[in-house]
Every structure is written in C-alpha cells, then in structure tokens.
Design a protein around this motif. Structure first.
Motif, short mmCIF file in Angstrom:
data_model
loop_
_atom_site.label_atom_id
_atom_site.label_comp_id
_atom_site.label_asym_id
_atom_site.label_seq_id
_atom_site.Cartn_x
_atom_site.Cartn_y
_atom_site.Cartn_z
N ILE A 34 0.83 -1.21 0.00
CA ILE A 34 0.00 0.00 0.00
C ILE A 34 0.86 1.26 0.00
N ILE A 35 1.86 1.30 0.88
CA ILE A 35 2.69 2.50 1.03
C ILE A 35 3.49 2.77 -0.24
N TYR A 36 4.13 1.76 -0.78
CA TYR A 36 5.00 2.01 -1.94
C TYR A 36 4.21 2.30 -3.21
N LEU A 37 3.05 1.67 -3.38
CA LEU A 37 2.22 2.04 -4.53
C LEU A 37 1.65 3.44 -4.35
N PHE A 38 1.33 3.81 -3.10
CA PHE A 38 0.85 5.16 -2.87
C PHE A 38 1.95 6.18 -3.13
N ALA A 39 3.20 5.83 -2.83
CA ALA A 39 4.31 6.75 -3.09
C ALA A 39 4.35 7.12 -4.57
N ILE A 40 4.09 6.14 -5.43
CA ILE A 40 4.04 6.42 -6.87
C ILE A 40 2.85 7.31 -7.19
N ALA A 41 1.68 6.97 -6.65
CA ALA A 41 0.49 7.78 -6.90
C ALA A 41 0.67 9.20 -6.39
N ASP A 42 1.34 9.34 -5.25
CA ASP A 42 1.57 10.66 -4.67
C ASP A 42 2.35 11.55 -5.64
N THR A 43 3.39 11.00 -6.24
CA THR A 43 4.23 11.80 -7.14
C THR A 43 3.53 12.09 -8.47
N LEU A 44 2.50 11.30 -8.79
CA LEU A 44 1.80 11.50 -10.07
C LEU A 44 0.62 12.45 -9.95
N TRP A 45 -0.07 12.42 -8.81
CA TRP A 45 -1.33 13.17 -8.72
C TRP A 45 -1.42 14.13 -7.54
N ILE A 46 -0.61 13.97 -6.52
CA ILE A 46 -0.72 14.86 -5.35
C ILE A 46 0.47 15.80 -5.31
N CYS A 47 1.62 15.29 -4.97
CA CYS A 47 2.84 16.11 -4.96
C CYS A 47 3.52 15.98 -6.33
N ASN A 48 2.88 16.53 -7.34
CA ASN A 48 3.34 16.34 -8.72
C ASN A 48 3.92 17.62 -9.33
N ASP A 49 4.33 18.57 -8.46
CA ASP A 49 4.80 19.85 -8.97
C ASP A 49 6.30 19.94 -9.28
#
Length: 292
Positions: A34-49
């Motif tokens: 969960i954590i490592y897949l979320f890390a990818i999602a975070d960089t794509l859609w949340i902290c993507n700046d």
C-alpha cells in the motif's frame, strides 16, 4: 486459602511489549504494498509539482535546511525526470518484496528529494511527515510475504513508529494552534473564514448552521489534543477514533478541497490489514481459488 499470583512484568518488559508488539509479518507485507504504490500515486497526482518547479528560474529556489545538509542539487528538468524514474522503479521493487530493504531505502531518499523540491519553493505539506516515517521504518521491518502468519517484533516496531508519526501530525497541530492562537483559537472565525474564502457549496451550506464553525473548531482541537490515546486504545474504541479522523479528513476535502491522503494512508497502521487482505481472509481465499 491463599491464591498464588504471578508477579507483574517489570516496566522495561511492558514498555518493550508496547513499543515492539508482536505483529504478523503478513501485515507488514500488505502495508508495504500500500505504502510504496501510494508513493508512486503521490508523485503522479498529489505532490506532482517538481517537473513544473524545475522550469522556474533558480532565483526563486530557496533550499530548506535538509536539502543543504544532504547536498541535494537545485532541480532541473533532466534531474527531476531521472529522479522520478528511480523513485517509481524502486517503489515497484519494494512493493513486490524483492530487495525490500535496499529498494525501500532508495525510495526513502528519492521521495525526500522529490517532496523537498516543492518545500524549497515555499510550499510545505505537514501531512507528509507520517509518510516520511513510514518510508523510514519499512525497510527495517524484516522479511515478509503474503500468508506469513509468523509474528515479529521488528514488524511491530515499524508499525508502532508509523503510528507515532501519524499521532504527531495531529498532536503537534494542536500544539501549534495553542502556541500561536492560545485556547481562544477555538472561539475565533478560522473555519468560517476558510469556508467563506475558499469553501465549496457544501461548506457554504454548513455556515448556515448556527455555531457550526465554532463547534467544529473546538471538536478539532480537542480531538487533536487527545490523539495520543490512539497509541493505547484497542479494538472498538481504537477503530472508532481512527474512523473519526478519517471522517474529519473527508469533510475537510468536501468543504475546502484540502486532502490529507498521505496521513490517511498511514492511519492504516492501526488496522489489522491481514484480516482484510491476508491469505486467510475471505478476499484472500477468493483470490487463491481463482488462481488455481
């Protein structure tokens, strides 16, 4: 007639049992995924700046202390692109359980580099703190696989560290409110002002409820102050308190569009994930039947 009673364990033993409880290794395996897949999602859609920030003139870049200490370079498009590829590759390896310690450490370093790029342009998200703790603890939680019911102190210690990180986000938020606004903060118009300035239609409707803003502020600061109780509650009271914070974040997102997804993901450290996603759970048995 006398009844023999076993002596109470010493304080050191009780503290160790609390700080490093025996936790099924399967829980760590599921939590890592969960954590490592979320890390990818975070960089794509949340902290993507970072890709956009890398194109901003370097004169606006003010590295935070951590980047100075680690000697991290100023971002540029090529550097950010390579960093993102490294982060995603390492996260996929760590989520699969292959080279979990090495890959996990790479994810930690790459994610810190990625997120602090935004921090160095005056954007700081405190909800990432618990996620940093999770990325720091998981590489040292020991080996784990799906279906492994063996209990481990290393796994329990990692889970406890993540729980403490999540609690700190709430408790220190209350400390900050009281430090700069006093307990009178809860009687001010902070929530009402935020709803009026950037609120959704749902937020504007809530403002029509008498005293809603003030009551929500008191509830917020009291819940954050009481958040260390999460580390000592069990079963139903613990589940109820965790659900309260999840509901709080859902309302924050629905009224202000502010998400705390990294912190919400870390709240899963309080859940017995193996009972929902484990090999012996109803979902796990269904997956195994279909794979035959």
């Amino acid at each position: 007639m006398s009844v023999d009673t076993a002596p109470a364990p010493p304080a050191r033993t009780r503290f160790r049992a609390w700080a490093a409880p025996l936790v099924p290794r399967e829980r760590i395996f599921i939590f890592r995924v969960i954590i490592y897949l979320f890390a990818i999602a975070d960089t794509l859609w949340i902290c993507n700046d970072p890709p956009a920030l890398a194109r901003i003139p370097s004169s606006l870049y003010r590295p935070i202390l951590l980047r100075d200490v680690l000697h991290l370079p100023a971002p540029n498009p090529a550097y950010v692109a390579v960093l993102h590829i490294v982060l995603i590759t390492a996260a996929l390896l760590a989520a699969s359980g292959y080279l979990s310690r090495i890959a996990g450490i790479v994810v930690l370093l790459a994610f810190v580099d990625w997120v602090t790029i935004g921090y160095s342009f005056s954007k700081v998200d405190h909800d990432q703190y618990a996620f940093f703790v999770a990325l720091l603890a998981l590489p040292f939680a020991g080996k784990a696989r799906w279906g492994d019911s063996t209990h481990s102190e290393a796994a329990g210690f990692a889970i406890r560290c993540i729980q403490i990180g999540a609690v700190c986000c709430y408790f220190l938020s209350a400390v900050t409110k009281v430090r700069f606004g006093g307990w009178g903060w809860a009687n001010r118009v902070v929530v009402g002002w935020a709803f009026a300035r950037r609120g959704t239609p749902f937020a504007h409707w809530l403002l029509t409820i008498p005293h809603f803003a003030r009551m929500s502020q008191w509830l917020m600061i009291l819940a954050e102050t009481a958040s260390p109780a999460l580390l000592f509650l069990r079963r139903t009271p613990l589940a109820a308190f965790v659900c309260f914070f999840c509901l709080f974040h859902a309302i924050t997102w629905a009224t202000l569009g502010i998400s705390f997804f990294p912190l919400i993901v870390c709240l899963l450290a309080f859940a017995p994930l193996e009972k929902v996603f484990g090999a012996d759970s109803p979902l796990g048995r269904r997956v195994r039947r279909r794979s035959r």
